[in-house]
Design a protein around this motif. Structure first.
Motif, PDB file in Angstrom:
ATOM      1  N   SER A 185       0.835  -1.195   0.000  1.00 13.84           N
ATOM      2  CA  SER A 185       0.000   0.000   0.000  1.00 13.84           C
ATOM      3  C   SER A 185       0.869   1.243   0.000  1.00 13.84           C
ATOM      4  O   SER A 185       1.996   1.232   0.488  1.00 13.84           O
ATOM      5  N   MET A 186       0.313   2.319  -0.524  1.00 13.50           N
ATOM      6  CA  MET A 186       1.001   3.591  -0.481  1.00 13.50           C
ATOM      7  C   MET A 186       0.930   4.156   0.935  1.00 13.50           C
ATOM      8  O   MET A 186       0.050   3.789   1.712  1.00 13.50           O
ATOM      9  N   PRO A 187       1.866   5.040   1.292  1.00 13.52           N
ATOM     10  CA  PRO A 187       1.875   5.587   2.659  1.00 13.52           C
ATOM     11  C   PRO A 187       0.564   6.243   3.074  1.00 13.52           C
ATOM     12  O   PRO A 187       0.181   6.186   4.240  1.00 13.52           O
ATOM     13  N   ASP A 188      -0.134   6.868   2.121  1.00 13.13           N
ATOM     14  CA  ASP A 188      -1.402   7.509   2.462  1.00 13.13           C
ATOM     15  C   ASP A 188      -2.580   6.538   2.416  1.00 13.13           C
ATOM     16  O   ASP A 188      -3.724   6.926   2.651  1.00 13.13           O
ATOM     17  N   LYS A 189      -2.292   5.252   2.097  1.00 13.92           N
ATOM     18  CA  LYS A 189      -3.298   4.193   2.062  1.00 13.92           C
ATOM     19  C   LYS A 189      -4.366   4.407   0.993  1.00 13.92           C
ATOM     20  O   LYS A 189      -5.378   3.726   0.969  1.00 13.92           O
ATOM     21  N   LYS A 190      -4.109   5.328   0.053  1.00 17.41           N
ATOM     22  CA  LYS A 190      -5.098   5.602  -0.983  1.00 17.41           C
ATOM     23  C   LYS A 190      -4.740   4.932  -2.305  1.00 17.41           C
ATOM     24  O   LYS A 190      -5.381   5.177  -3.319  1.00 17.41           O
ATOM     25  N   GLY A 191      -3.735   4.094  -2.293  1.00 19.71           N
ATOM     26  CA  GLY A 191      -3.332   3.425  -3.520  1.00 19.71           C
ATOM     27  C   GLY A 191      -2.481   2.212  -3.217  1.00 19.71           C
ATOM     28  O   GLY A 191      -2.111   1.947  -2.068  1.00 19.71           O
ATOM     29  N   LYS A 192      -2.153   1.467  -4.268  1.00 22.05           N
ATOM     30  CA  LYS A 192      -1.296   0.295  -4.156  1.00 22.05           C
ATOM     31  C   LYS A 192      -0.207   0.367  -5.210  1.00 22.05           C
ATOM     32  O   LYS A 192      -0.320   1.105  -6.193  1.00 22.05           O
ATOM     33  N   TYR A 193       0.839  -0.387  -4.991  1.00 20.75           N
ATOM     34  CA  TYR A 193       1.913  -0.469  -5.973  1.00 20.75           C
ATOM     35  C   TYR A 193       2.248  -1.930  -6.226  1.00 20.75           C
ATOM     36  O   TYR A 193       2.028  -2.804  -5.381  1.00 20.75           O
ATOM     37  N   TYR A 194       2.769  -2.200  -7.415  1.00 16.85           N
ATOM     38  CA  TYR A 194       3.257  -3.517  -7.798  1.00 16.85           C
ATOM     39  C   TYR A 194       4.624  -3.312  -8.440  1.00 16.85           C
ATOM     40  O   TYR A 194       4.752  -2.517  -9.363  1.00 16.85           O
ATOM     41  N   MET A 195       5.632  -4.020  -7.941  1.00 15.94           N
ATOM     42  CA  MET A 195       6.989  -3.856  -8.440  1.00 15.94           C
ATOM     43  C   MET A 195       7.517  -5.165  -8.998  1.00 15.94           C
ATOM     44  O   MET A 195       7.292  -6.235  -8.414  1.00 15.94           O
ATOM     45  N   ALA A 196       8.221  -5.086 -10.108  1.00 16.56           N
ATOM     46  CA  ALA A 196       8.888  -6.246 -10.697  1.00 16.56           C
ATOM     47  C   ALA A 196      10.381  -5.974 -10.701  1.00 16.56           C
ATOM     48  O   ALA A 196      10.836  -4.952 -11.228  1.00 16.56           O
ATOM     49  N   VAL A 197      11.155  -6.876 -10.074  1.00 14.92           N
ATOM     50  CA  VAL A 197      12.601  -6.706 -10.000  1.00 14.92           C
ATOM     51  C   VAL A 197      13.276  -8.007 -10.414  1.00 14.92           C
ATOM     52  O   VAL A 197      12.700  -9.090 -10.303  1.00 14.92           O
ATOM     53  N   THR A 198      14.494  -7.909 -10.895  1.00 13.88           N
ATOM     54  CA  THR A 198      15.244  -9.099 -11.265  1.00 13.88           C
ATOM     55  C   THR A 198      15.715  -9.824 -10.003  1.00 13.88           C
ATOM     56  O   THR A 198      15.597  -9.314  -8.890  1.00 13.88           O
ATOM     57  N   MET A 199      16.296 -10.993 -10.182  1.00 10.99           N
ATOM     58  CA  MET A 199      16.793 -11.762  -9.048  1.00 10.99           C
ATOM     59  C   MET A 199      17.970 -11.049  -8.372  1.00 10.99           C
ATOM     60  O   MET A 199      18.289 -11.329  -7.218  1.00 10.99           O
TER      61      MET A 199
END
Length: 213
Positions: free
Chosen positions: A139-153
């Motif tokens: 969740s975002m710090p303000d709880k008004k959104g979400k994030y999705y992250m893709a990272v390599t190994m």
């Protein structure tokens, strides 16, 4: 770009959370290029970035190396540990120093992120045709959104999708190099030295992400 965006959204929406034995990693020092794309397909910004992982410093300069038709022109230097940042205009020799209320950005996984899944993109059986990535969410710090992250190994960020009720956008990173090629970019420019800290209007939240909204 749209194919990558569709794939990433599909991964985010269909992945099931595994047992919490994965700990968020932290990206190394990096230089590269960053694209900010709105959900409507508008290229918000494209430019070069320099990131100091240990010092928690980020410089992003849009449209400097490869001018494209974008809606946001930026040159920002952010000091996440100090909670300040500079908006720089070298052309007009001006600079503004501001308070940084939110330190979240698309180059590092937050410590409270939740691991989703590991995915092979492309064809991993053919050398150079596949990429193994870990997907994280939170969740975002303000709880008004979400994030999705893709990272390599190796914890190099590939893309980050931010979803808000009012706006959603994707940050995509390319040509990443795990070194700081020009340390001077992370130094406060002479035109910014001695600048007073500007007052933050009530209700305003300054962050790297808010620069694109």
């Amino acid at each position: 770009m749209y194919a990558a965006f569709t794939l990433f959204v599909f991964i985010c929406l269909t992945a099931t959370t595994h047992a919490d034995h994965h700990q968020p990693c932290h990206a190394p020092n990096m230089t590269g290029f960053m694209t900010a794309l709105s959900l409507k397909g508008e290229v918000k910004a494209f430019g070069a970035f320099t990131y100091d992982s240990m010092g928690k410093k980020l410089r992003f300069r849009s449209n400097e190396s490869h001018p494209v038709n974008t809606s946001v022109g930026l040159d920002v230097l952010m000091f996440f540990d100090k909670g300040i940042f500079y908006e720089i205009d070298l052309k007009n020799q001006s600079c503004e120093k501001k308070t940084l209320q939110c330190t979240q950005h698309p180059l590092d996984i937050p410590d409270d992120a939740t691991f989703m899944t590991t995915v092979n993109t492309g064809n991993p059986s053919i050398e150079g045709e596949g990429l193994k990535i870990n997907a994280w969410t939170g969740s975002m710090p303000d709880k008004k959104g979400k994030y999705y992250m893709a990272v390599t190994m190796e914890c190099l960020p590939v893309s980050t999708f931010y979803f808000y009720e009012s706006s959603s956008f994707l940050f995509s990173l390319t040509e990443i190099d795990t070194e700081i090629k020009d340390p001077d970019l992370l130094m406060v420019p002479s035109i910014c030295l001695g600048q007073p800290l500007e007052a933050t209007p009530e209700g305003t939240v300054h962050s790297f992400l808010n620069e694109f909204m």
